[in-house]
Design an enzyme around this catalytic site. Structure first.
Site, short mmCIF file in Angstrom:
data_model
loop_
_atom_site.label_atom_id
_atom_site.label_comp_id
_atom_site.label_asym_id
_atom_site.label_seq_id
_atom_site.Cartn_x
_atom_site.Cartn_y
_atom_site.Cartn_z
N MET A 1 0.74 -1.28 0.06
CA MET A 1 0.01 0.19 -0.02
C MET A 1 0.69 1.31 -0.12
SD MET A 1 -3.01 -1.00 2.50
CE MET A 1 -4.30 -1.80 1.80
N CYS A 2 0.63 1.90 -0.97
CA CYS A 2 1.28 3.33 -1.09
C CYS A 2 2.81 3.10 -1.72
CB CYS A 2 1.29 4.06 0.25
SG CYS A 2 -0.15 4.30 1.04
N ARG A 3 3.48 4.09 -2.23
CA ARG A 3 4.62 4.39 -2.56
C ARG A 3 5.17 5.62 -2.36
NH1 ARG A 3 6.64 -0.46 -4.02
NH2 ARG A 3 5.54 -0.75 -2.16
#
Length: 257
Positions: A1-3
């Site tokens: 989840m997310c970068r």
């Protein structure tokens, strides 16, 4: 989840880091190459950057996907900085906090991002609320796991901890309270970077004269990218990168120019 991504080095346009590379953070919002959890990072984005002579960073954050914000392309083309932290978000749970939930979070000279998720949020971290002053709980930017983790980190920073120590102690505390959490944290004050690899990918790029990049995944195929082992604390300046196994006092690896 997310970068997410942080940079320290010579002054460059934001676009050189965030939109121009073949596999930039912009592209990672819909086509990440190494993301282990989730597929599309379209629940918000943000970038924070420092201007010369001002220790307090500026931020630009939005609730929607980065590709839908045409104004950001213009901003990234002309704004220049020597210290940047940016992120694209895949929300752990649905919420109404909009851009307030998008990293980077900020206070004073610091910018912060969390790539991951707290297992069992919010009940799993309820016991940790006793370690935070009421004013800090009431002033949280958003009501999500990342904002709470940031409150824990910020409390340590305000207590005098160095950036790396604040991240390491927070990760170990949250991991004990909520096992199986993913806690890749990223923090900068514009002069140094601290990050943790705990449950997801983390890489760094260090080239003489080009500064230091720390990111969830490489934004190009430069062979100088190096992967950070899981359960590791990274601390970096414009010239040095140090990797220390979490729970161990001794550096695992050192890279100097």
């Amino acid at each position: 989840m997310c970068r997410h991504l942080a940079y320290l080095g010579p002054e460059v346009p934001l676009g050189r880091l965030l939109t121009e590379p073949e596999h930039s953070l912009y592209r990672q919002s819909w086509a990440p190459r190494r993301q282990r959890h989730g597929t599309v990072n379209a629940d918000g984005f943000g970038v924070g950057w420092y201007a010369e002579g001002d220790p307090v960073p500026a931020r630009y954050r939005r609730a929607g996907p980065i590709w839908a914000d045409l104004s950001f392309a213009d901003l990234a083309r002309v704004v220049r900085s020597s210290a940047v932290l940016a992120a694209v978000r895949d929300a752990t749970l649905a919420g109404a906090d909009a851009e307030a939930a998008a990293a980077p979070y900020a206070s004073g000279p610091w910018l912060f991002s969390h790539n991951g998720a707290v297992k069992g949020w919010p009940s799993s971290l309820a016991p940790l609320t006793v370690s935070l002053p009421a004013a800090e709980l009431l002033s949280m930017e958003a009501r999500n796991d990342s904002a709470f983790v940031w409150a824990l980190v910020l409390n340590r920073l305000r207590g005098g901890d160095e950036q790396g120590q604040a991240l390491a102690d927070t990760v170990l505390e949250v991991a004990e309270a909520a096992p199986e959490s993913r806690l890749n944290l990223l923090l900068t004050n514009g002069e140094s970077i601290a990050a943790t690899a705990w449950g997801d990918t983390l890489w760094y790029l260090r080239r003489p004269g080009s500064g230091t990049v720390v990111a969830s995944e490489p934004y190009d195929d430069d062979p100088h990218w190096r992967e950070v082992p899981d359960r590791t604390l990274l601390t970096a300046s414009r010239t040095d990168v140090l990797l220390t196994p979490l729970k161990s006092p001794e550096p695992l690896k050192e890279s100097r120019t």
